[in-house]
Design a protein around this motif. Structure first.
Motif: not given
Length: 335
Positions: A134, A138, A141-142, A146-147, A150, A221, A224-225, A227, A256
Motif C-alpha cells: 500500500t 499510494l 498513484s501521485h 485518476q486511478v 490496481i 487502496l 484511498a485512490t 480505483a 496501476i
C-alpha cells in the motif's frame, strides 16, 4: 528521551526477531519485552538484543500477568482470538498493532474500537507485509489524476518459510476463506474457483501461477485512490533472484492504470523487492509503525483512532529505509 518498553507478543518467532532487529537498528536504547507462553523461548529470543527481556504472558489475566509494568505499545504477531492484548492496550491507553488476522476477522477489533474510540491508537496491520504494497502503491498513484485499476502480485519464494507461526497463519486464512475479496468495476466481489486463478510476470519476466488472496490492501487502496478495480494475487515459487543463482528474496509487482495529469491514459508497472525475504520487510514495517505510534522520532505520538498502516507511514521515509536495507522500488514500465 526515555520510553517504556514495547511489548512484542509472539516475539520469539521469525517475525518478532526481525521486528526487534529493525527497532534496535535505529533505536538501540529502546527497551523491549519479548512475550510468549513459553518463558524459555521468550528469554532466549530476548538474549539476542541488548535491553530486551523475555517474559511469560497470561492471556487469562486482565494485565497479561505484567502487574504494574509500564508499556509504551503492544504488538501482536499471532492471531489473538481472545483479544486480550487489545483490551490490555486500551486499558493502559497505549497504541496497539496486530498483523495476523484475516480481512474476515476484523469485526471484533472494530467493535472494541467503537466501544472505546478514545482509548488508544489501533492499527489493523493486515496489509501484505505490513505496508509493503500500500505505501509504495499510494506513492506511485501521485502520477495519476485518476486511478482506474490496481493489480498486486506477491511472489513468495518457496524457501522463504518465515517460521511455524507464519505457516500456521497462512493455513488458517486459506482454510477459512478460499475466496478472494476483489473490487471489479466498482463492485466488491468474491473470486473463487477458476475465477480466483491468476498469472502475473515476476521481476525477471517469468510467469507466476497465482491465486487471489483476500488482503485488506484491496479495500484500503480502493478507498484511498478511488480505483474501481483492485485485486491481489499471491504466488509461491522461485523468486527472480534465486532463479539467477542467488539467494531467495521477496518481490511484489504493482500494476496501476488510469489517467495522467494531462488526461492521457497511463499504465505503470513497478516491483518492490527485499533481498532478505518476507520476514525482514515485515519487521521493517512494524518498526516504522512503532516509531510513529509512540513518537520515537521526536514527533507527537499518533492520536487514538483506527488506522491502516499506510495512514501512519510516510512514503518517502519508508522507501528510504527500504533502500537502507538493500531493498528497492523498481520501475518496470519500459520492460
Amino acid at each position: 528521551m526515555s520510553f517504556d518498553p514495547v511489548l512484542l507478543l509472539g516475539g520469539s518467532g521469525a517475525i518478532g526477531h526481525q521486528a526487534a532487529r529493525a527497532l534496535k537498528a535505529t533505536y538501540p536504547d529502546l527497551p523491549l519485552l519479548i512475550g510468549g507462553r513459553d518463558l524459555t523461548k521468550a528469554q532466549n529470543a530476548a538474549a539476542e538484543f541488548k535491553g530486551a527481556q523475555g517474559i511469560q504472558i497470561d492471556t487469562t489475566s486482565a494485565d497479561l500477568g505484567l502487574g504494574e509494568q509500564k508499556i509504551s505499545a503492544v504488538v501482536v504477531l499471532y492471531h489473538d482470538r481472545s483479544l486480550a492484548a487489545l483490551r490490555f492496550a486500551q486499558s493502559r491507553g497505549v497504541p496497539y498493532l496486530s498483523i495476523s488476522s484475516g480481512i474476515f476477522e476484523i469485526a471484533p477489533e472494530i467493535a472494541s474500537f467503537m466501544q472505546s474510540p478514545e482509548a488508544s491508537a489501533i492499527v489493523l496491520g493486515y496489509e501484505w507485509l505490513v505496508g509493503a504494497t500500500t505505501v509504495p502503491a499510494l506513492h506511485l498513484s501521485h502520477a495519476f489524476s485518476q486511478v482506474h485499476e490496481i493489480r498486486m502480485g506477491a511472489l513468495v519464494d518457496e524457501k522463504d518459510v518465515g517460521g511455524p507461526a507464519v505457516a500456521a497463519d497462512f493455513e488458517h486464512l486459506n482454510h477459512l476463506l478460499p475466496a478472494a475479496l476483489t473490487r471489479r468495476d466498482g463492485d466488491y466481489i468474491w473470486r473463487e474457483g477458476d475465477e480466483a486463478k491468476a498469472v502475473f510476470s515476476a521481476l525477471d519476466g517469468s510467469e507466476i501461477t497465482a491465486t487471489g488472496f483476500s488482503s485488506i490492501d484491496v479495500v484500503g487502496l480502493a478507498s484511498a485512490t478511488g480505483a474501481t478495480s483492485v485485486q491481489f494475487n499471491l504466488g509461491m515459487g522461485i523468486s527472480s533472484s534465486r532463479r539467477k543463482g542467488g539467494n531467495f528474496s521477496t518481490e511484489i509487482i504493482l500494476e496501476i492504470a488510469g489517467l495522467d495529469h494531462s488526461g492521457q491514459a497511463l499504465q505503470t508497472r513497478h516491483a518492490v523487492v527485499h533481498p532478505g525475504g518476507a520476514a525482514p520487510l515485515t519487521g521493517m514495517g512494524i518498526a516504522l509503525l512503532l516509531e510513529r505510534l509512540i513518537g520515537l522520532d521526536g514527533k507527537p505520538p499518533v492520536a487514538p483512532g483506527l488506522y491502516f498502516p499506510y495512514q501512519i507511514l510516510d512514503a518517502s521515509h519508508y522507501l528510504a529505509r527500504l533502500a537502507q536495507e538493500g531493498g528497492e522500488l523498481l520501475d518496470l514500465s519500459s520492460s
